[in-house]
Design an enzyme around this catalytic site. Sequence first.
Site, PDB file in Angstrom:
ATOM      1  N   HIS A  96     -33.851  13.436  13.588  1.00  0.00           N
ATOM      2  CA  HIS A  96     -33.528  14.221  12.400  1.00  0.00           C
ATOM      3  C   HIS A  96     -34.733  14.362  11.485  1.00  0.00           C
ATOM      4  CE1 HIS A  96     -29.369  14.139  13.689  1.00  0.00           C
ATOM      5  NE2 HIS A  96     -29.601  12.888  14.025  1.00  0.00           N
ATOM      6  N   ASP A 102     -39.855  20.038  10.238  1.00  0.00           N
ATOM      7  CA  ASP A 102     -40.240  21.343  10.777  1.00  0.00           C
ATOM      8  C   ASP A 102     -39.908  22.385   9.709  1.00  0.00           C
ATOM      9  OD1 ASP A 102     -40.450  23.790  12.055  1.00  0.00           O
ATOM     10  OD2 ASP A 102     -39.515  23.113  13.911  1.00  0.00           O
ATOM     11  N   ARG A 105     -38.422  25.834  10.638  1.00  0.00           N
ATOM     12  CA  ARG A 105     -37.004  25.716  10.966  1.00  0.00           C
ATOM     13  C   ARG A 105     -36.138  25.558   9.727  1.00  0.00           C
ATOM     14  NH1 ARG A 105     -33.882  21.373  10.477  1.00  0.00           N
ATOM     15  NH2 ARG A 105     -32.080  21.084  11.852  1.00  0.00           N
ATOM     16  N   GLY A 129     -22.519  20.459  14.487  1.00  0.00           N
ATOM     17  CA  GLY A 129     -23.644  19.564  14.745  1.00  0.00           C
ATOM     18  C   GLY A 129     -24.426  19.338  13.468  1.00  0.00           C
ATOM     19  N   GLU A 194     -27.531  24.671  13.947  1.00  0.00           N
ATOM     20  CA  GLU A 194     -28.871  24.693  14.536  1.00  0.00           C
ATOM     21  C   GLU A 194     -28.707  24.146  15.950  1.00  0.00           C
ATOM     22  OE1 GLU A 194     -31.499  23.860  16.269  1.00  0.00           O
ATOM     23  OE2 GLU A 194     -32.604  22.515  14.946  1.00  0.00           O
ATOM     24  N   GLU A 203     -29.588  21.776  26.866  1.00  0.00           N
ATOM     25  CA  GLU A 203     -28.596  20.940  26.191  1.00  0.00           C
ATOM     26  C   GLU A 203     -27.242  21.598  26.064  1.00  0.00           C
ATOM     27  OE1 GLU A 203     -29.817  19.342  22.496  1.00  0.00           O
ATOM     28  OE2 GLU A 203     -31.591  18.411  23.328  1.00  0.00           O
ATOM     29  N   HIS A 383     -41.170  22.500  16.115  1.00  0.00           N
ATOM     30  CA  HIS A 383     -40.970  21.335  16.972  1.00  0.00           C
ATOM     31  C   HIS A 383     -40.477  21.741  18.354  1.00  0.00           C
ATOM     32  CE1 HIS A 383     -36.733  21.848  15.862  1.00  0.00           C
ATOM     33  NE2 HIS A 383     -36.437  21.039  16.854  1.00  0.00           N
TER      34      HIS A 383
END
Length: 439
Positions: A96, A102, A105, A129, A194, A203, A383
């Site tokens: 995190h 980042d 982002r 999430g 995100e 993922e 990232h």
Amino acid sequence: MYRQPAMGDYGSNGYHHHTNHQHSGGGQVAAGHRGRRGSRGRQRRDGSGSNSSASRVYNYYGAQQQEKEEERAPPPPPCTDFDVAYFHSYAHVGIHEEMIKDRARTETYRNAILQHQSHIAGKVVVDVGCGTGILSIFCAQAGAKRVYAVDASDIAIQANEVIKANNLSDTVIVLHGRVEDVEIDEEVDVIISEWMGYMLLYESMLGSVIRARDRWLKPGGLILPSNATLYMAPVTHPDRYSDSIDFWRNVYGIDMSAMLPLAKQCAFEEPSVETISGENVLTWPHVVKNVDCYTVSVHELESITTSFRFQSMMRGKLSPFHGFAFWFDVEFNGPDLNPSNNDTSSFNASSNGYVTDPNQRKKRPNPNEALVLSTAPEDPPTHWQQTLIYFYDPIDVEQDQVIEGSVTLSQSKENARFMNIHLEYASGGRSFVKESVMR
């Protein structure tokens, strides 16, 4: 997306894990292996600690599922041991930290929330999430009536503490469980997440966003980001090849070229997440997949195939063609502005503002037309970096030489969060196949 230990604020995508499971230990890199967002393969602390301080954290585990969930069709997918390890990995603060740091982002998400504040103020939001809860807090600051912050990782416990410390407990409700399992007893106006991994789809977290959309989003509701585009292009990277391979030809005056086959296998067998520049790219990129978050289905993401045809733009010299790079952009549009055509075979204008001609040549988007988060080589690094699939041996290409073939990206049968990559390519009268797995 192969991510290695310790990268930013990303949640575990709303999946829950059962507390009776055994939890196993779960910048730029030179070669392939990475765990999600830097930290999918980390050893994690045992996240089974007490929830007594997390009074607003609601847990939804198997025996506690409400009977009405059984009436839904299709039933939610089971929570596998791979899922358990995946969620457990997100309990580590390093992941995190990397994502929050980042700036491209995090600031793009905050700007998107402010840009769409009129759709968020006074409305109900789901953060799929939620991780540490930073996007949920941005939405609360934008005036959201209520925010459901969903995360299956034990980071939800810390997120709840962050919410309380910022006096937002009356607005932000943390739900500790999978999106597939938690209950929200109202429709929602906005879904924010995100969800992007390396190479966009590694993922398989987008599936959780789709399920949240299908369960709760009102007709005409807002999804942020609204769409995504995955690109690929041939690249040359002599420095990387020299560092990993040519090094063995002369080691302190000793011929160690017998190491070359093993060195190539170790360096290039699996996808590599690293940073390249626009100078490494041999051609304009090809659109692999355009994803419309308002209409995409889970089934559509199980396997993606596209054919490509590139023409080298390197002028006046032979250039070594070392492999293919993949990157993505996401755009933050409302449903009224979002394209619904996902067919990239006749794609002329991608949803993220890139304009491509029939040869997939692109121009940068007009920043006044769309808010875009880009991971392209020519843009500020993130990232996510870029994902590269290297060949064991480079191919020399000259100006205007054609490189053509196809790529298939499919969810692994071993673990749907892994990605199988099947590349077929030909150039200069030679044909090749490269198989690799992101795990």
